[in-house]
Write a protein that holds these residues in place. Structure first.
Motif, PDB file in Angstrom:
ATOM      1  N   GLN A 107      10.339   4.608  -9.168  1.00  0.00           N
ATOM      2  CA  GLN A 107       9.508   3.470  -9.532  1.00  0.00           C
ATOM      3  C   GLN A 107       8.588   3.812 -10.699  1.00  0.00           C
ATOM      4  N   ILE A 108       8.012   4.998 -10.656  1.00  0.00           N
ATOM      5  CA  ILE A 108       7.147   5.428 -11.749  1.00  0.00           C
ATOM      6  C   ILE A 108       7.961   5.548 -13.037  1.00  0.00           C
ATOM      7  N   GLY A 120       0.783  -1.228   0.000  1.00  0.00           N
ATOM      8  CA  GLY A 120       0.000   0.000   0.000  1.00  0.00           C
ATOM      9  C   GLY A 120       0.813   1.275   0.000  1.00  0.00           C
ATOM     10  N   SER A 121       2.155   1.179   0.000  1.00  0.00           N
ATOM     11  CA  SER A 121       2.973   2.390   0.020  1.00  0.00           C
ATOM     12  C   SER A 121       2.969   3.056  -1.352  1.00  0.00           C
ATOM     13  N   TYR A 122       3.096   4.373  -1.354  1.00  0.00           N
ATOM     14  CA  TYR A 122       3.054   5.123  -2.606  1.00  0.00           C
ATOM     15  C   TYR A 122       4.373   4.937  -3.353  1.00  0.00           C
ATOM     16  N   PRO A 123       4.350   4.709  -4.690  1.00  0.00           N
ATOM     17  CA  PRO A 123       5.600   4.493  -5.440  1.00  0.00           C
ATOM     18  C   PRO A 123       6.442   5.760  -5.505  1.00  0.00           C
ATOM     19  N   SER A 124       7.755   5.565  -5.484  1.00  0.00           N
ATOM     20  CA  SER A 124       8.672   6.695  -5.641  1.00  0.00           C
ATOM     21  C   SER A 124       8.674   7.158  -7.085  1.00  0.00           C
TER      22      SER A 124
END
Length: 417
Positions: A290-291, A283-287
């Motif tokens: 990562q995007i 559930g952590s937001y991608p860096s």
């Protein structure tokens, strides 16, 4: 050949047989076996291809001119292809020289980070006028001037033309994607005595041109990182980016240039999702890295396996047809694909600190020095530790598939393929 059978085989291929196999059977005087080398794109990761080629020199003990009649390259794979074609007259030493070039390479010989700073006053002006700010944002992040200089030293169009006309190989090609028209172009060059007509498919075109450094820069121009490159096609100027974009049929140029068997070397990364999943909390937001990695993977989306599978389906259809007494005016093409056996993201993560300080700092800010964003670093890691690890992996993979490769080059059925 009946319309009914043409339709059935077309469905097996998933594309027209003209795309899959080039054309009707060559005339008898041109029907000799032709082996093609297809080098896929992937930035610094394509050092793996050098390792595979080095492994082949030791395995087969024959000069490259005896292995490949056609060479096709995309993106950084096109740079490898160009060096091989330029050095084709020296035989096996061509691979050794390519390896020496890679092992002595550093990132600052390929790109420079674009300086971009704004004074406080300009920042305020940008806030007051967003349109003014957008006009001054950089259109690319890396300056390819060092790569331009490097290509000028190691790729010589006159020598390439001479290698073709002297019979060291019959044709070579590079691919690039047009921002202007959206068409994926193949630029090809053949020996003067061996004419191959241009081809056209939906969204894809080919044109015969003398290939020079500008074509290579265009093929390797990763979007957002490198600037678009202008090239002349059919009397007009179009701007081009990386040939991996919109590359839905990477084997097509080799088919259309008359190959009867193809060795394709990709740098695909099947383990990326596992590596990234292990480094993120659920559930952590991608860096940002990562995007960017996901976007880069889309650019370098490895369509090689799908194209190989498609070719194998067509070959199987032709074999079944011939077993039932059918006569097809199309040739079967043997295809063997090489891919890394180990995660290149893991290798990049182990060597990411070798990047120049400015690039490392930028990646660290974006999260690209962590496991989930390591793939972004792998495209930019033109540094000896990473390059040497990739070359060694290529050598190891050749020996692991020794029986298949020996059968392929001897014209026998490939075991396990």
């Amino acid at each position: 050949m009946s319309v009914r059978w043409r339709g059935r085989l077309g469905k097996i291929a998933g594309m027209t047989l003209g795309t899959a196999f080039g054309s009707l059977l060559d005339p008898p005087e041109e029907a000799a076996p032709r082996t093609a080398l297809v080098l896929m794109g992937g930035g610094a990761r394509t050092a793996y291809q050098v390792g595979v080629l080095l492994g082949l020199t030791h395995l087969l003990g024959r000069r490259p001119g005896g292995w490949f009649d056609i060479v096709v390259g995309t993106s950084a794979g096109a740079l490898n292809a160009a060096c091989l074609v330029d050095q084709a007259p020296v035989g096996a030493a061509a691979v050794e020289r390519l390896a020496q070039l890679w092992m002595g390479l550093h990132a600052d010989q390929v790109y420079r980070v674009q300086p971009w700073r704004m004074t406080p006053g300009l920042r305020w002006a940008g806030l007051l006028s967003p349109a003014w700010l957008l006009r001054r944002l950089p259109r690319w992040l890396l300056d390819p001037a060092p790569l331009t200089a490097l290509l000028g030293r190691v790729v010589r169009p006159a020598r390439i033309a001479q290698a073709l006309d002297q019979g060291h190989l019959q044709a070579w090609a590079v691919t690039a994607s047009s921002y202007t028209s959206g068409v994926h172009w193949t630029f090809y060059q053949a020996a003067r005595r061996w004419h191959r007509p241009a081809w056209q498919r939906p969204g894809r075109r080919a044109v015969a041109q003398a290939i020079g450094p500008q074509h290579l820069l265009a093929s390797a121009a990763i979007p957002f990182l490198f600037p678009a490159v202008p090239l002349e096609v059919e009397g007009r100027t179009e701007y081009f980016g990386d040939g991996s974009m919109r590359q839905i049929a990477p084997l097509s140029p080799a088919f259309n240039l008359g190959a009867t068997r193809i060795l394709a070397i990709g740098v695909g990364q099947p383990e990326r999702s596992a590596l990234g999943a292990g480094s993120m909390a659920p559930g952590s937001y991608p860096s940002l890295a990562q995007i960017a990695t996901h976007a880069m993977a889309s650019v370098f989306h490895d369509t090689l396996e799908a194209d190989v599978e498609q070719a194998e389906r067509v070959n199987a259809g032709l074999r079944r047809w011939s077993q039932h007494g059918g006569m097809a005016p199309y040739r079967a093409v043997q295809v063997l694909a090489m891919q890394p056996s180990r995660s290149l993201d893991e290798l990049a993560l182990a060597h990411v600190r070798a990047l120049p300080e400015a690039v490392f700092g930028l990646l660290k800010m974006l999260g690209g020095t962590q496991a989930a964003g390591a793939a972004l670093a792998s495209y930019l890691l033109f540094e000896p530790p990473f390059v040497q690890a990739l070359i060694e992996l290529g050598r190891v993979d050749v020996w692991a598939r020794r029986a298949q490769l020996e059968a392929f080059f001897e014209g026998r059925p490939v075991p396990g393929a």
